[in-house]
Design a protein around this motif. Sequence first.
Motif, short mmCIF file in Angstrom:
data_model
loop_
_atom_site.label_atom_id
_atom_site.label_comp_id
_atom_site.label_asym_id
_atom_site.label_seq_id
_atom_site.Cartn_x
_atom_site.Cartn_y
_atom_site.Cartn_z
N THR A 131 -43.94 8.02 6.84
CA THR A 131 -44.33 9.57 7.27
C THR A 131 -45.56 9.80 7.69
O THR A 131 -46.06 10.73 8.06
N ILE A 184 -41.23 9.22 10.36
CA ILE A 184 -41.49 8.58 11.90
C ILE A 184 -40.83 7.15 12.00
O ILE A 184 -40.68 6.70 13.25
N ALA A 185 -40.41 6.44 11.00
CA ALA A 185 -39.81 5.15 10.98
C ALA A 185 -39.26 4.95 9.62
O ALA A 185 -39.50 5.79 8.73
N ILE A 212 -44.36 0.50 14.83
CA ILE A 212 -43.77 1.90 14.82
C ILE A 212 -44.10 2.54 16.27
O ILE A 212 -43.38 3.48 16.63
N LEU A 213 -45.34 2.12 16.85
CA LEU A 213 -45.48 2.80 17.94
C LEU A 213 -44.56 2.41 19.23
O LEU A 213 -43.95 3.20 19.93
N LEU A 221 -41.51 1.83 18.49
CA LEU A 221 -40.25 2.61 18.28
C LEU A 221 -40.23 3.91 18.62
O LEU A 221 -39.39 4.62 19.43
N GLN A 222 -41.49 4.54 18.38
CA GLN A 222 -41.62 6.00 18.88
C GLN A 222 -41.65 6.06 20.40
O GLN A 222 -41.12 7.10 20.94
N HIS A 223 -42.18 5.17 21.20
CA HIS A 223 -42.33 5.19 22.60
C HIS A 223 -41.43 4.37 23.33
O HIS A 223 -41.33 4.32 24.67
N GLN A 224 -40.68 3.67 22.62
CA GLN A 224 -39.59 2.94 23.20
C GLN A 224 -40.01 1.72 24.10
O GLN A 224 -39.63 1.95 25.42
N ASP A 232 -34.25 0.12 18.75
CA ASP A 232 -33.88 0.69 17.25
C ASP A 232 -34.46 -0.19 15.93
O ASP A 232 -34.75 0.37 15.04
N LYS A 254 -35.79 2.86 13.70
CA LYS A 254 -35.75 4.25 13.89
C LYS A 254 -34.98 5.04 12.70
O LYS A 254 -35.23 6.20 12.69
N ASP A 255 -33.96 4.36 12.43
CA ASP A 255 -32.98 5.15 11.40
C ASP A 255 -32.64 3.87 10.18
O ASP A 255 -33.05 2.77 10.50
#
Length: 404
Positions: A10, A246-247, A346-347, A349-352, A381, A401-402
């Motif tokens: 989070t 966020i992940a 995680i970045l 994942l966030q920005h693909q 993902d 991502k999930d």
Amino acid sequence: MSPIVPIAVTGMGAISAIGNDVAENFKSLAEANHGIGPIRQLETCHEERLLAGEVHMSNAELYDRLRLSQDIAYTRSTLLALWASREALEAAAIDPTDGYRTGLISATTVGGMDATERYYDDYLASAKNRSFIHTHPCGYAAEQIAGQLGIADFVTTISTACSSAANAIMLGARMIRAGLLDRAIVGGTDCLSRFTVNGFNSLMIYTDGHCRPFDENRNGLNLGEAAAYLVLEAEEVARNRATLPIAYVTGYGNANDAFHQTASSDNGEGAYLAMQQALEIARLNPADVDYINAHGTATPNNDLAEGNALLRMYGSASALPPFSSTKAFTGHTLAAAGAIEAVFSILALQHQVVFPNLNFSQPIASLNIVPQTGLTAKKIDHVLSNSFGFGGNCSTLIFSKDHD
């Protein structure tokens, strides 16, 4: 098969040679701006010969910007940790005293060594710096961080060389899954020190230029300093706080090939077993991984061992997903590496996007695997992140991502 207890991320915070916060780190990664240069903050005889990834703030500046009393002894590792952990808590919008069982699991290898080096000859002659004597043990930093953050439910330190922060993240996830904590602030910190610079140089694995991960002509690493922390929460806790993760931490593994004090086995046994375990816990197949943030130190041994482990996992070079080492950006940040690269994962994942492996030109002949050399947009993902330490302590984390 028992149901998976989702572990939500989070919040996150980071400081490194390429940025003083998460946003600055991402900007440097996206624009291929590395932070490797001459050593300026650390007093060393190698300052004009060796390159490193330094944070561009002095201890005095960190004290001032963190609003800390100059009368209390904080080492550089602790100052960096406080900077990054505060950002993580702010990003997650949490109060550690809000009634949820909150723990701190902090990793370091340098600990207070930088102060010990600086003041050792002074301790008996003058009382001025004797307060730093207590800062030397690795665990002291975690206690100071916890005190500053207001965390009292559980505090511990992980020190397993360069896999330390990855193991801190893994322990936090396991404790939440076991119902022992509701939330954990997890990560690691290490500053540069003369001991580590001299030590890696004496092992003849410190390059005289810029490191070249996975390159045939690689000849060693650049050290760096950094701190990074994640806020992990049971998904139910995040939901109760109306917080959007966020992940997710979906997989983790740790193994030891027990091969050598400072070298990995050529076939990458420990790395292979750690990746295999992480995939099993995440209930993923190797083909489900969209990007691998490799340990990739640019030493002859590590990159060969990790490359062989990846080929064992995937069967062939053509089956490998995009992979890269980000250590040419930050330097090898030792105990912080698993945490700073967790933030980078995680970045991604966030920005693909897949981040580039800088300074690569020629594949290792015996492997013939080619890392990603430019920033590339891609549907992502699941990201697998590797961290391997001296003594054969190998750890793998999987961020998704999930959690389904």
